[in-house]
Design a protein around this motif. Structure first.
Motif, PDB file in Angstrom:
ATOM      1  N   ASP A   1       0.824  -1.205   0.000  1.00  0.00           N
ATOM      2  CA  ASP A   1       0.000   0.000   0.000  1.00  0.00           C
ATOM      3  C   ASP A   1       0.863   1.262   0.000  1.00  0.00           C
ATOM      4  O   ASP A   1       1.211   1.772  -1.059  1.00  0.00           O
ATOM      5  CB  ASP A   1      -0.938  -0.015   1.215  1.00  0.00           C
ATOM      6  N   VAL A   2       1.251   1.734   1.170  1.00  0.00           N
ATOM      7  CA  VAL A   2       1.924   3.027   1.282  1.00  0.00           C
ATOM      8  C   VAL A   2       3.300   3.024   0.617  1.00  0.00           C
ATOM      9  O   VAL A   2       3.766   4.062   0.155  1.00  0.00           O
ATOM     10  CB  VAL A   2       2.042   3.434   2.770  1.00  0.00           C
ATOM     11  N   ASN A   3       3.956   1.892   0.563  1.00  0.00           N
ATOM     12  CA  ASN A   3       5.290   1.802  -0.047  1.00  0.00           C
ATOM     13  C   ASN A   3       5.285   0.950  -1.306  1.00  0.00           C
ATOM     14  O   ASN A   3       6.340   0.454  -1.729  1.00  0.00           O
ATOM     15  CB  ASN A   3       6.291   1.227   0.964  1.00  0.00           C
ATOM     16  N   LYS A   4       4.150   0.805  -1.901  1.00  0.00           N
ATOM     17  CA  LYS A   4       3.979  -0.100  -3.046  1.00  0.00           C
ATOM     18  C   LYS A   4       4.837   0.312  -4.249  1.00  0.00           C
ATOM     19  O   LYS A   4       5.516  -0.520  -4.856  1.00  0.00           O
ATOM     20  CB  LYS A   4       2.501  -0.149  -3.441  1.00  0.00           C
ATOM     21  N   GLN A   5       4.814   1.592  -4.608  1.00  0.00           N
ATOM     22  CA  GLN A   5       5.490   2.049  -5.826  1.00  0.00           C
ATOM     23  C   GLN A   5       7.012   1.976  -5.678  1.00  0.00           C
ATOM     24  O   GLN A   5       7.706   1.542  -6.601  1.00  0.00           O
ATOM     25  CB  GLN A   5       5.058   3.485  -6.148  1.00  0.00           C
TER      26      GLN A   5
END
Length: 516
Positions: free
Chosen positions: A115-119
């Motif tokens: 989610d928050v660190n997906k990219q």
């Protein structure tokens, strides 16, 4: 010059081991990066106001990013849900920088790769840049995505400084960069401590940090059973007396954050708190830490010479705290500690098999729910204070470590997914080689209900055998050495083999069913 990025959060267990002071945590990495000649090019770190094991989206949090010099700056603050949405924008920026070749390595702490660190994680996987980090759950998830991880671990037993040195040291070795770790009192200015002293009191953090001392005591006990080393029984008895000193020093240092001064205060308080057991040591250390902080700030304000400041803060604080425990708190602390240990013994005496079964069945829900480090591990250490080994410690090794090892080995053997096999291999090696990092099994348990149920069943069966054979032992040691640190080696081996074999077979079956 190599460019690195830092991503993650203050986490669950990490919060108790440095995550609650994000500025210090990130500054330690900055100091070590400077020592290696690395540049912190980007940062996305979410710091919550409490452990994330029990947070919701309305909890308060802050987002830390980096300035052009690589220093951490608090850029946003507000509800966790809002901060997460803002952090996703920064995550996209970091991901783009990685894809464009502006970032050479990634430091991860309790990140959320889904989610928050997906990219940023996806970009790191694509560009295959080296990743170092901590956080059992997050690092296991990142492993399954095919990331190029060169160093990872859980957070139990780490500190901000040891984590930072591990991160930068691993990257320096990978890039063949000369690096000398920054260790010493010159790293930060402690002359004007400003943190809320009461927020530094954390029993769980104290007990976890003291774990190496308890393991050393267990090793001495095991060696003393060998005829040639029978004289070590006296050493074991002495080490039991030293445990209150160990926890007192840790408590004083963690509470005051004044390094050598607080260590002296902790030693003085701990020596006087020996009769109160480890609970007495903790009380003495906490009081010493508070008094150190108070005396230190007052003496600085009064412009005392530094030598006098150290004597007043370290000596007087430790003496006053130790005398309070010696004359007032020691009997109460000893009664509480003995009461907890006696309660466990009563339950075992009533029906050891059921006690072990219940302990085994609950051990996985406890660690998944954040209860393990807060309650179970401190109780394990209280048990070890009396005999050098623990009933719950044996269940820990049997129900968590061996079950995780069985799941990981089965995954390596039976899966055709190279990503899963690659993620399971280091987990299995750490389980067997160091008796920890049970979070390595999380991805496989969460993705397959049969594997999850099998883990709980296997832990319950192993726990029942621990009760049947009246085993006392410990985890956090190499698995092959655990049978030597117990009161019943044969019974421990049978319990360990049973939980390992069951989890291995059930995972094999689950993987075959998944293929069909």
């Amino acid at each position: 010059m190599k460019n690195i990025a830092i991503i993650g959060s203050s986490g669950g267990n990490l919060y108790s081991l440095g995550g609650k002071s994000p500025h210090k945590l990130l500054q330690e990495i900055k100091l070590q990066s400077d020592a290696a000649g690395f540049q912190i090019t980007a940062m996305q770190f979410i710091a919550a106001d409490a452990s994330m094991d029990a947070l919701n989206d309305t909890a308060q949090a802050s987002l830390f990013t980096s300035d052009p010099n690589g220093q951490a700056v608090q850029s946003e603050s507000g509800p966790l849900k809002t901060i997460n949405e803002i952090a996703k924008i920064k995550d996209q920026e970091i991901g783009t920088m990685i894809l464009e070749g502006q970032i050479d390595g990634l430091v991860v702490m309790s990140a959320d790769p889904d989610d928050v660190n997906k990219q940023s994680v996806a970009a790191a996987v694509e560009k295959r840049i080296p990743i170092v980090g901590t956080g059992g759950t997050s690092m296991s998830k990142i492993s399954t995505k095919g990331a190029y991880i060169i160093a990872k671990s859980g957070t139990t037993g780490t500190t901000n400084r040891t984590r930072a040195i591990s991160f930068i040291g691993s990257l320096a070795n990978y890039w063949h960069v000369n690096y000398k770790a920054m260790i010493g009192s010159n790293m930060e200015d402690n002359s004007q401590p400003t943190e809320n002293i009461w927020r530094n009191i954390n029993i769980r953090g104290i007990m976890i940090s003291a774990l190496p001392g308890f393991i050393a005591m267990a090793i001495v006990l095991a060696l003393s059973k060998i005829p040639a080393f029978s004289g070590l029984q006296d050493v074991f008895d002495l080490m039991i007396q030293a445990l209150p000193v160990i926890v007192s020093v840790i408590a004083a240092k963690q509470v005051s954050n004044l390094d050598e001064v607080s260590i002296v205060a902790g030693v003085v308080a701990g020596v006087l708190a020996v009769d109160g057991g480890i609970i007495g040591g903790i009380i003495g250390g906490i009081v010493a830490g508070i008094l150190v902080h108070y005396f230190f700030t007052k003496c600085i304000k009064w412009r005392f010479p530094v030598t006098t400041v150290n004597i007043a803060a370290g000596g007087l604080a430790g003496l006053i705290a130790g005398l309070l425990v010696f004359y007032l708190f020691a009997p109460i602390a000893l009664w509480i500690g003995d009461g907890i240990k006696d309660t466990i013994e009563i339950a075992i005496a009533f029906n050891p098999i059921i006690a072990g079964l219940i302990g085994g069945l609950l051990i996985w829900p406890a660690i998944l729910g954040g209860v393990y480090h807060a309650a179970i591990l401190p109780i394990v250490l209280l048990e070890m204070e009396r005999t050098g080994a623990s009933f719950l410690g044996a269940i820990d090794m049997v129900g968590l470590v061996l079950v995780s090892a069985g799941i990981n080995l089965a995954t390596i053997i039976s899966t055709k997914d190279k990503g899963e096999a690659a993620a399971a291999t280091p987990g299995f090696l750490i389980n067997m080689g160091f008796g920890t990092f049970v979070e390595a099994a999380y991805p496989f348990m969460f993705s397959n209900k049969l594997v999850f149920a099998g883990a709980i069943f296997s832990a319950g069966a192993g726990g029942a055998l621990v009760g049947l054979f009246d085993v006392r032992g410990t985890a956090y040691v190499p698995t092959f050495t655990a049978p030597f640190l117990t009161n019943n080696s044969i019974g421990f081996v049978i319990a360990m083999a049973t939980s390992f074999g069951l989890s291995f077979v059930i995972t094999i079956i689950a993987n075959k069913m998944k293929k069909k």
